[in-house]
Write a protein that holds these residues in place. Structure first.
Motif, PDB file in Angstrom:
ATOM      1  N   THR A  63       0.827  -1.209   0.000  1.00 62.24           N
ATOM      2  CA  THR A  63       0.000   0.000   0.000  1.00 62.24           C
ATOM      3  C   THR A  63       0.855   1.250   0.000  1.00 62.24           C
ATOM      4  O   THR A  63       0.585   2.221  -0.720  1.00 62.24           O
ATOM      5  CB  THR A  63      -0.932   0.008   1.225  1.00 62.24           C
ATOM      6  N   GLY A  64       1.906   1.240   0.821  1.00 66.29           N
ATOM      7  CA  GLY A  64       2.793   2.397   0.890  1.00 66.29           C
ATOM      8  C   GLY A  64       3.490   2.672  -0.428  1.00 66.29           C
ATOM      9  O   GLY A  64       3.606   3.831  -0.849  1.00 66.29           O
ATOM     10  N   ALA A  65       3.953   1.621  -1.091  1.00 62.53           N
ATOM     11  CA  ALA A  65       4.635   1.794  -2.381  1.00 62.53           C
ATOM     12  C   ALA A  65       3.675   2.351  -3.438  1.00 62.53           C
ATOM     13  O   ALA A  65       4.047   3.223  -4.236  1.00 62.53           O
ATOM     14  CB  ALA A  65       5.213   0.463  -2.847  1.00 62.53           C
ATOM     15  N   ALA A  79       5.392   7.154   2.615  1.00 65.33           N
ATOM     16  CA  ALA A  79       6.632   6.987   3.380  1.00 65.33           C
ATOM     17  C   ALA A  79       6.340   6.492   4.793  1.00 65.33           C
ATOM     18  O   ALA A  79       7.063   5.644   5.333  1.00 65.33           O
ATOM     19  CB  ALA A  79       7.391   8.310   3.429  1.00 65.33           C
ATOM     20  N   ALA A  80       5.262   7.009   5.426  1.00 66.84           N
ATOM     21  CA  ALA A  80       4.901   6.580   6.777  1.00 66.84           C
ATOM     22  C   ALA A  80       4.560   5.090   6.814  1.00 66.84           C
ATOM     23  O   ALA A  80       4.894   4.383   7.771  1.00 66.84           O
ATOM     24  CB  ALA A  80       3.717   7.399   7.283  1.00 66.84           C
ATOM     25  N   LEU A  81       3.914   4.626   5.769  1.00 66.51           N
ATOM     26  CA  LEU A  81       3.578   3.204   5.699  1.00 66.51           C
ATOM     27  C   LEU A  81       4.816   2.332   5.496  1.00 66.51           C
ATOM     28  O   LEU A  81       4.877   1.201   5.984  1.00 66.51           O
ATOM     29  CB  LEU A  81       2.576   2.957   4.566  1.00 66.51           C
ATOM     30  N   LEU A  82       5.790   2.852   4.791  1.00 72.89           N
ATOM     31  CA  LEU A  82       6.984   2.071   4.476  1.00 72.89           C
ATOM     32  C   LEU A  82       8.030   2.094   5.583  1.00 72.89           C
ATOM     33  O   LEU A  82       8.856   1.187   5.673  1.00 72.89           O
ATOM     34  CB  LEU A  82       7.617   2.589   3.180  1.00 72.89           C
ATOM     35  N   ILE A  83       8.016   3.123   6.418  1.00 71.14           N
ATOM     36  CA  ILE A  83       9.017   3.238   7.491  1.00 71.14           C
ATOM     37  C   ILE A  83       8.602   2.365   8.680  1.00 71.14           C
ATOM     38  O   ILE A  83       7.559   2.605   9.299  1.00 71.14           O
ATOM     39  CB  ILE A  83       9.177   4.704   7.938  1.00 71.14           C
ATOM     40  N   PRO A  84       9.388   1.364   9.046  1.00 69.67           N
ATOM     41  CA  PRO A  84       8.998   0.433  10.120  1.00 69.67           C
ATOM     42  C   PRO A  84       8.781   1.096  11.474  1.00 69.67           C
ATOM     43  O   PRO A  84       7.967   0.622  12.263  1.00 69.67           O
ATOM     44  CB  PRO A  84      10.183  -0.547  10.172  1.00 69.67           C
ATOM     45  N   LYS A  85       9.507   2.180  11.750  1.00 69.37           N
ATOM     46  CA  LYS A  85       9.411   2.801  13.071  1.00 69.37           C
ATOM     47  C   LYS A  85       8.097   3.552  13.289  1.00 69.37           C
ATOM     48  O   LYS A  85       7.760   3.883  14.428  1.00 69.37           O
ATOM     49  CB  LYS A  85      10.589   3.752  13.280  1.00 69.37           C
ATOM     50  N   ALA A 135      -0.709   1.916  14.180  1.00 76.16           N
ATOM     51  CA  ALA A 135      -1.909   2.659  14.549  1.00 76.16           C
ATOM     52  C   ALA A 135      -1.913   4.041  13.884  1.00 76.16           C
ATOM     53  O   ALA A 135      -2.951   4.512  13.405  1.00 76.16           O
ATOM     54  CB  ALA A 135      -1.992   2.813  16.068  1.00 76.16           C
ATOM     55  N   VAL A 136      -0.739   4.683  13.847  1.00 79.20           N
ATOM     56  CA  VAL A 136      -0.629   6.011  13.231  1.00 79.20           C
ATOM     57  C   VAL A 136      -0.747   5.917  11.722  1.00 79.20           C
ATOM     58  O   VAL A 136      -1.515   6.648  11.085  1.00 79.20           O
ATOM     59  CB  VAL A 136       0.717   6.667  13.621  1.00 79.20           C
ATOM     60  N   ALA A 137       0.021   4.994  11.123  1.00 78.12           N
ATOM     61  CA  ALA A 137      -0.018   4.830   9.676  1.00 78.12           C
ATOM     62  C   ALA A 137      -1.404   4.387   9.216  1.00 78.12           C
ATOM     63  O   ALA A 137      -1.913   4.849   8.187  1.00 78.12           O
ATOM     64  CB  ALA A 137       1.032   3.815   9.239  1.00 78.12           C
ATOM     65  N   GLY A 138      -2.026   3.503   9.975  1.00 73.52           N
ATOM     66  CA  GLY A 138      -3.362   3.023   9.621  1.00 73.52           C
ATOM     67  C   GLY A 138      -4.411   4.113   9.701  1.00 73.52           C
ATOM     68  O   GLY A 138      -5.301   4.199   8.847  1.00 73.52           O
ATOM     69  N   ALA A 139      -4.324   4.958  10.719  1.00 74.40           N
ATOM     70  CA  ALA A 139      -5.282   6.055  10.852  1.00 74.40           C
ATOM     71  C   ALA A 139      -5.142   7.033   9.682  1.00 74.40           C
ATOM     72  O   ALA A 139      -6.140   7.523   9.128  1.00 74.40           O
ATOM     73  CB  ALA A 139      -5.061   6.784  12.174  1.00 74.40           C
ATOM     74  N   THR A 175      -7.911  -1.785   9.354  1.00 77.31           N
ATOM     75  CA  THR A 175      -7.338  -3.060   9.789  1.00 77.31           C
ATOM     76  C   THR A 175      -6.030  -2.843  10.544  1.00 77.31           C
ATOM     77  O   THR A 175      -5.807  -3.406  11.622  1.00 77.31           O
ATOM     78  CB  THR A 175      -7.083  -3.969   8.577  1.00 77.31           C
ATOM     79  N   LEU A 176      -5.163  -2.015   9.997  1.00 74.03           N
ATOM     80  CA  LEU A 176      -3.894  -1.728  10.667  1.00 74.03           C
ATOM     81  C   LEU A 176      -4.118  -1.080  12.028  1.00 74.03           C
ATOM     82  O   LEU A 176      -3.504  -1.465  13.032  1.00 74.03           O
ATOM     83  CB  LEU A 176      -3.034  -0.817   9.791  1.00 74.03           C
ATOM     84  N   ALA A 177      -4.985  -0.070  12.056  1.00 67.04           N
ATOM     85  CA  ALA A 177      -5.216   0.668  13.298  1.00 67.04           C
ATOM     86  C   ALA A 177      -5.859  -0.214  14.364  1.00 67.04           C
ATOM     87  O   ALA A 177      -5.450  -0.196  15.531  1.00 67.04           O
ATOM     88  CB  ALA A 177      -6.086   1.890  13.018  1.00 67.04           C
ATOM     89  N   MET A 178      -6.867  -0.998  13.987  1.00 63.71           N
ATOM     90  CA  MET A 178      -7.585  -1.826  14.957  1.00 63.71           C
ATOM     91  C   MET A 178      -6.708  -2.948  15.494  1.00 63.71           C
ATOM     92  O   MET A 178      -6.721  -3.234  16.698  1.00 63.71           O
ATOM     93  CB  MET A 178      -8.848  -2.387  14.309  1.00 63.71           C
ATOM     94  N   GLN A 179      -5.947  -3.597  14.622  1.00 71.29           N
ATOM     95  CA  GLN A 179      -5.063  -4.662  15.088  1.00 71.29           C
ATOM     96  C   GLN A 179      -4.011  -4.118  16.039  1.00 71.29           C
ATOM     97  O   GLN A 179      -3.685  -4.749  17.050  1.00 71.29           O
ATOM     98  CB  GLN A 179      -4.395  -5.349  13.898  1.00 71.29           C
ATOM     99  N   SER A 180      -3.476  -2.958  15.734  1.00 68.88           N
ATOM    100  CA  SER A 180      -2.468  -2.345  16.596  1.00 68.88           C
ATOM    101  C   SER A 180      -3.071  -1.978  17.946  1.00 68.88           C
ATOM    102  O   SER A 180      -2.472  -2.211  18.999  1.00 68.88           O
ATOM    103  CB  SER A 180      -1.888  -1.103  15.919  1.00 68.88           C
ATOM    104  N   PHE A 181      -4.282  -1.423  17.921  1.00 70.55           N
ATOM    105  CA  PHE A 181      -4.950  -1.024  19.166  1.00 70.55           C
ATOM    106  C   PHE A 181      -5.269  -2.234  20.030  1.00 70.55           C
ATOM    107  O   PHE A 181      -5.012  -2.237  21.236  1.00 70.55           O
ATOM    108  CB  PHE A 181      -6.229  -0.258  18.841  1.00 70.55           C
TER     109      PHE A 181
END
Length: 216
Positions: A12-14, A66-72, A76-80, A126-132
């Motif tokens: 998705t990030g790419a 870039a936020a999606l691709l950066i592991p750090k 939750a932030v990238a998903g939101a 999905t990203l945000a909910m799983q992280s939460f």
């Protein structure tokens, strides 16, 4: 970044990053078309020139990609951010004339390109909910561990104090009347020393519990 989030975030990030870079290369006609669509649904963009709007959109996509691709960056932030971006595109699709059929939901041939962006909303949620949910589960484990440790310290303190008192009383009666005074003194000193030690253990356990809650 959780390992299960890697495929979704990378692909998705790419995709979004590449879309943003390509928008920086668009011509005047394409810029005017994108600006017209967006300003028709979101009046806040009407005061921007087509070129300015295109750059804003391009840099937003580059930043999100870039936020999606950066592991750090937390999922939750990238998903939101991804869900918000997808919701904006979905609103553009639903409110642009000619994009939907008579039911207002199913896309027309012209609206198919925008309708598919709804997957961004699902991916972001999905990203945000799983992280939460993962963070909530971890916090619950820390709380349970802290409470268990505190309860163990209290139980240990009570048991230790009771044992010390019992031994002291036994020593008093076994020592005879000539040693009763020293036996009582030993009992009091032992009980006070044990109570002090156990009180410190309990304080340490409660401090560990508070620290784990603050960190979560």
């Amino acid at each position: 970044m959780h390992p299960t989030h890697v495929p979704l975030r990378v692909l998705t990030g790419a995709y979004i990053l590449n879309s943003g870079i390509n928008k920086l290369k668009t011509g005047t006609e394409e810029q005017e078309q994108m600006h017209g669509w967006a300003s028709g649904v979101y009046p806040i963009f009407k005061d921007l020139k087509p070129g300015e709007f295109t750059k804003l959109l391009a840099y937003s996509e580059i930043g999100l990609g870039a936020a999606l691709l950066i592991p750090k960056v937390p999922s939750a932030v990238a998903g939101a951010g991804l869900a918000g971006f997808g919701a904006a595109l979905t609103g553009l699709y639903l409110n642009t004339p000619g994009m939907t059929q008579d039911d207002g939901i199913r896309p027309t041939a012209e609206g198919t390109g925008l309708a598919k962006d709804v997957w961004l909303v699902g991916a972001g949620l999905t990203l945000a909910m799983q992280s939460f949910l993962s963070g909530t589960k971890s916090a619950a484990k820390n709380v349970v561990g802290g409470v268990t440790g505190a309860a163990g310290a209290v139980a240990g303190g009570v048991t230790g104090a009771a044992s010390s008192v019992g031994h002291g009383i036994t020593d008093v009666f076994s020592s005879g009347s000539t040693k009763s005074k020293s036996g009582v003194s030993g009992l009091i000193g032992s009980a006070m020393s044990t109570a002090h030690d156990k009180r410190e253990d309990l304080a340490d356990a409660l401090a560990d519990l508070a620290d784990s809650l603050v960190r979560r």
